[in-house]
Design an enzyme around this catalytic site. Structure first.
Site, PDB file in Angstrom:
ATOM      1  N   ASP A  96      36.504  96.765 -12.364  1.00 12.92           N
ATOM      2  CA  ASP A  96      36.283  95.320 -12.322  1.00 12.92           C
ATOM      3  C   ASP A  96      34.909  95.064 -12.933  1.00 12.92           C
ATOM      4  O   ASP A  96      33.890  95.492 -12.380  1.00 12.92           O
ATOM      5  CB  ASP A  96      36.323  94.869 -10.845  1.00 12.92           C
ATOM      6  CG  ASP A  96      36.660  93.409 -10.678  1.00 12.92           C
ATOM      7  OD1 ASP A  96      36.107  92.592 -11.433  1.00 12.92           O
ATOM      8  OD2 ASP A  96      37.462  93.083  -9.774  1.00 12.92           O
ATOM      9  N   ASP A 198      35.866  89.652 -14.442  1.00 11.23           N
ATOM     10  CA  ASP A 198      35.647  88.596 -13.458  1.00 11.23           C
ATOM     11  C   ASP A 198      35.254  87.282 -14.140  1.00 11.23           C
ATOM     12  O   ASP A 198      34.442  87.282 -15.069  1.00 11.23           O
ATOM     13  CB  ASP A 198      34.523  89.047 -12.509  1.00 11.23           C
ATOM     14  CG  ASP A 198      34.370  88.142 -11.301  1.00 11.23           C
ATOM     15  OD1 ASP A 198      35.339  87.998 -10.537  1.00 11.23           O
ATOM     16  OD2 ASP A 198      33.271  87.566 -11.116  1.00 11.23           O
ATOM     17  N   GLU A 262      40.206  87.367 -15.677  1.00  7.90           N
ATOM     18  CA  GLU A 262      40.420  86.444 -14.558  1.00  7.90           C
ATOM     19  C   GLU A 262      40.055  85.045 -15.041  1.00  7.90           C
ATOM     20  O   GLU A 262      38.899  84.765 -15.339  1.00  7.90           O
ATOM     21  CB  GLU A 262      39.553  86.804 -13.345  1.00  7.90           C
ATOM     22  CG  GLU A 262      39.934  85.937 -12.129  1.00  7.90           C
ATOM     23  CD  GLU A 262      38.787  85.644 -11.167  1.00  7.90           C
ATOM     24  OE1 GLU A 262      39.066  85.274 -10.020  1.00  7.90           O
ATOM     25  OE2 GLU A 262      37.619  85.747 -11.563  1.00  7.90           O
ATOM     26  N   HIS A 323      42.452  89.161  -3.741  1.00 11.24           N
ATOM     27  CA  HIS A 323      41.468  89.190  -2.660  1.00 11.24           C
ATOM     28  C   HIS A 323      40.794  87.845  -2.402  1.00 11.24           C
ATOM     29  O   HIS A 323      39.909  87.765  -1.561  1.00 11.24           O
ATOM     30  CB  HIS A 323      40.406  90.243  -2.991  1.00 11.24           C
ATOM     31  CG  HIS A 323      39.635  89.894  -4.229  1.00 11.24           C
ATOM     32  ND1 HIS A 323      40.225  89.836  -5.476  1.00 11.24           N
ATOM     33  CD2 HIS A 323      38.352  89.527  -4.411  1.00 11.24           C
ATOM     34  CE1 HIS A 323      39.334  89.463  -6.358  1.00 11.24           C
ATOM     35  NE2 HIS A 323      38.186  89.268  -5.759  1.00 11.24           N
ATOM     36  N   ASP A 324      41.198  86.819  -3.152  1.00 12.38           N
ATOM     37  CA  ASP A 324      40.601  85.482  -2.971  1.00 12.38           C
ATOM     38  C   ASP A 324      41.578  84.473  -2.373  1.00 12.38           C
ATOM     39  O   ASP A 324      41.161  83.381  -1.988  1.00 12.38           O
ATOM     40  CB  ASP A 324      40.137  84.920  -4.323  1.00 12.38           C
ATOM     41  CG  ASP A 324      39.019  85.721  -4.962  1.00 12.38           C
ATOM     42  OD1 ASP A 324      38.213  86.318  -4.228  1.00 12.38           O
ATOM     43  OD2 ASP A 324      38.955  85.733  -6.208  1.00 12.38           O
TER      44      ASP A 324
HETATM   45  O1  ISL Z   1      36.259  79.875  -5.826  1.00  8.15           O
HETATM   46  C1  ISL Z   1      37.335  79.595  -6.259  1.00  8.15           C
HETATM   47  C2  ISL Z   1      38.237  78.730  -5.523  1.00  8.15           C
HETATM   48  O2  ISL Z   1      37.822  78.591  -4.204  1.00  8.15           O
HETATM   49  C3  ISL Z   1      37.850  80.170  -7.522  1.00  8.15           C
HETATM   50  O3  ISL Z   1      38.193  79.196  -8.399  1.00  8.15           O
HETATM   51  C4  ISL Z   1      36.831  81.121  -8.105  1.00  8.15           C
HETATM   52  O4  ISL Z   1      36.345  80.676  -9.307  1.00  8.15           O
HETATM   53  C5  ISL Z   1      37.463  82.416  -8.321  1.00  8.15           C
HETATM   54  O5  ISL Z   1      37.989  82.786  -7.108  1.00  8.15           O
HETATM   55  C6  ISL Z   1      36.485  83.459  -8.878  1.00  8.15           C
HETATM   56  O6  ISL Z   1      36.616  84.662  -8.220  1.00  8.15           O
HETATM   57  C7  ISL Z   1      35.969  85.808  -8.666  1.00  8.15           C
HETATM   58  O7  ISL Z   1      34.586  85.648  -8.820  1.00  8.15           O
HETATM   59  C8  ISL Z   1      33.838  85.399  -7.643  1.00  8.15           C
HETATM   60  C9  ISL Z   1      34.171  86.350  -6.502  1.00  8.15           C
HETATM   61  O8  ISL Z   1      33.609  85.861  -5.317  1.00  8.15           O
HETATM   62  C10 ISL Z   1      35.661  86.499  -6.332  1.00  8.15           C
HETATM   63  O9  ISL Z   1      35.952  87.428  -5.341  1.00  8.15           O
HETATM   64  C11 ISL Z   1      36.206  86.915  -7.682  1.00  8.15           C
HETATM   65  O10 ISL Z   1      37.563  87.215  -7.648  1.00  8.15           O
HETATM   66  C12 ISL Z   1      32.399  85.556  -8.030  1.00  8.15           C
HETATM   67  O11 ISL Z   1      32.198  86.804  -8.644  1.00  8.15           O
END
Ligand code: ISL
Length: 520
Positions: A96, A198, A262, A323-324
């Site tokens: 990543d 990312d 992403e 994971h989000d």
């Molecule tokens: O925060 C969001 C919605 O609540 C998303 O649109 C966000 O832009 C997206 O989840 C980005 O995620 C990635 O980058 C972040 C990290 O915290 C996440 O885990 C990762 O997947 C910052 O590096």
């Protein structure tokens, strides 16, 4: 066909997969010890969320050194060993890459903040205060609040699209750009098979930093980041040359290295990241299923829209969870999660499977005292917290589900004594067995791996489609609801069903999905 087209990608959240040293946090040796689970499951590649040295404010998405391993996860030697063990099993390994921002602990930022004339000052995004002393513009962090942090030492603000401990890098600076491209090469040289990149669409901001427009649809409770539209802070035209340069680097290595971006953008904007002038990422993540309403017409519509928007030569991909975002089993329920697995693994394109979803793992309610996610701590109670989807993988019925010998960093789902890999391995009706069967079918039938897609029916709760390659025709029929549904299907051999036995002909049982090979 290249592996990243026919193969399936499996995402590991490394803190939560397998702990080998008894600190309650997963690590690289743990992952290596569990590779045979992935082989038995039948996936082709593993993507591991960040494992680089980090103060872990955002659990690794705040990188303090792009070319090393965080001691909590292991050593470079452990990494090399994991990579070799994966390759020995025919598994690809993806890392990543977090190029939009670094940790404010990164030595580059420490230098950058030290004085206005430091050679690395311009590696980050520094601006003067507005005339009233406030932030330079109205840009909002994805984690809430202004995206600008004042640094009294030099009297300027720095920009952070995420936490204030995640300072955005300035990709308009050629030296920074070179240093980051060197980090990519460092891992490619070691043998990694590719990267998930990312927040690729965030990497370049408008050169003049104009205010973002207010979001007309904003309502309280949506999360502060949605108060403005990220018109000028994301998806700038200059990002494409950077993505193309990353691609050129990937292509300069032998053996089909892959880049996955992403990108959360509407489909039409997303497609630009395949590359208009030059190739960019091989797979811009397609998150439509993560946000989709569970409705046949709606799903058919978004599949059609996506397929129609793909550029010539662009290969599709599908994601059900990460994971989000809330897990699929929590979004649609346990019974429909089986139907969703059939959908993910029979659509045209590369699927990405999130660890634990192969067991039907659901979101875990996290007691307030154990909340870890900075997103949740910043704006609590909005349901945007991510801890519930990052809980430890349940392996077996021994203490702490075989994940660790110590209390894990996040609680296990309370159903772990029964919902675990060992229990499901021996049960032909389990979610795990369903995933193994589906992945096995994808490998056996070219129609599923690379065949064309054609919609047959999207009405009521029924979604049915055909995959065709050469003479082989495979029909997939899904009942997206909890009542029996009539369906007209061609004659064929049933290759797989989500329910035991067979229902009445012409009828899909509640929560039933079937796959059949057309015989005439
Ligand atoms: O925060 C969001 C919605 O609540 C998303 O649109 C966000 O832009 C997206 O989840 C980005 O995620 C990635 O980058 C972040 C990290 O915290 C996440 O885990 C990762 O997947 C910052 O590096």
């Amino acid at each position: 066909m290249t592996w990243w087209r026919t193969g399936t990608i499996y995402q590991i959240y490394p803190r939560s997969f397998q702990d080998s040293d008894g600190d309650g946090v997963g690590d690289l040796k743990g992952i290596e010890a569990r590779l045979d689970h992935l082989v038995a499951l039948g996936v082709d590649a593993v993507w591991i969320s960040p494992i680089f040295p980090s103060p872990m404010r955002d659990f690794g998405y705040d990188v303090a050194d792009y070319c090393a391993i965080d001691p909590r996860f292991g050593t470079l030697a452990d990494f090399d060993s994991l990579l070799a063990a994966a390759h020995a099993r025919g598994l690809k390994l993806l890392l990543d890459f977090v190029p939009n921002h670094s940790s404010t602990d990164h030595p580059w930022f420490q230098e950058s903040r030290s004085s206005r004339d430091n050679p690395k000052r311009d590696w980050y995004i520094w601006r003067d205060p507005a005339p009233d002393g406030g932030p330079p513009n109205n840009w909002i962090s994805d984690f809430g609040g202004s995206a600008w942090e004042y640094d009294a030492a030099t009297g300027q603000y720095y920009y952070h699209a995420f936490l204030k401990e995640q300072a955005d890098l300035n990709w308009r600076n050629p030296d920074l750009r070179r240093a980051m491209m060197d980090a990519l090469r460092f891992w490619f040289d070691r043998g990694v098979d590719g990267f998930r990149i990312d927040v690729l669409w965030h990497m370049v901001k408008h050169a003049d930093f104009p205010n973002n427009p207010a979001n007309p649809d904003y309502r309280a409770g949506m999360g502060e980041m949605h108060a403005v539209l990220q018109l000028h802070s994301t998806d700038q035209p200059e990002v494409h040359a950077i993505a193309a340069e990353m691609r050129a680097i990937a292509d300069s290595y032998p053996g089909d290295r892959v880049l996955i971006g992403e990108i959360y953008l509407p489909v039409e904007r997303l497609m630009h990241y395949y590359g208009l002038d030059a190739p960019e990422v091989h797979l811009p993540f397609n998150f439509q299923l993560i946000d989709a309403r569970w409705d046949a017409r709606h799903l058919a519509g978004l599949i059609a829209e996506y397929e129609a928007a793909l550029p010539a030569g662009g290969w599709p991909n599908w994601v059900l969870g990460n994971h989000d975002r809330p897990r699929i089993a929590s979004r649609v329920g346990a019974a429909q999660a089986r139907v969703a697995a059939v959908l993910l693994l029979t659509l045209r394109g590369t699927p990405t499977l999130y660890y634990g979803d192969e067991l039907g793992l659901a979101d875990v309610a996290i007691p307030a005292a154990r909340v870890q996610d900075p997103r949740e701590l910043r704006e609590p109670g909005l349901g945007l917290g991510r801890d519930p989807v990052r809980t430890p993988m349940p392996w077996n019925a021994s203490a702490y589900a075989g994940f660790s010998t110590a209390e894990p960093w996040l609680p296990l789902n309370p159903d772990w004594p029964t919902r675990n890999v060992a229990a499901q391995s021996g049960d032909a009706q389990s979610m795990l067995a369903l995933h193994r069967d589906l992945l096995n079918l994808r490998r056996k039938h070219e129609a599923l791996a690379i065949g064309d897609f054609a919609l047959i029916e999207a009405a009521g709760d029924v979604l049915a489609y055909e995959r065709r390659h050469g003479d082989e025709r495979i029909v997939v029929a899904l009942n997206l609801g909890a009542t029996p549904q009539p369906v007209t299907l061609p004659a064929g051999d049933v290759l797989l069903g989500t329910l035991p036995g067979r229902g009445e002909p012409g009828l899909l049982r509640p929560d039933e999905a079937i796959i059949l090979r057309v015989t005439r």
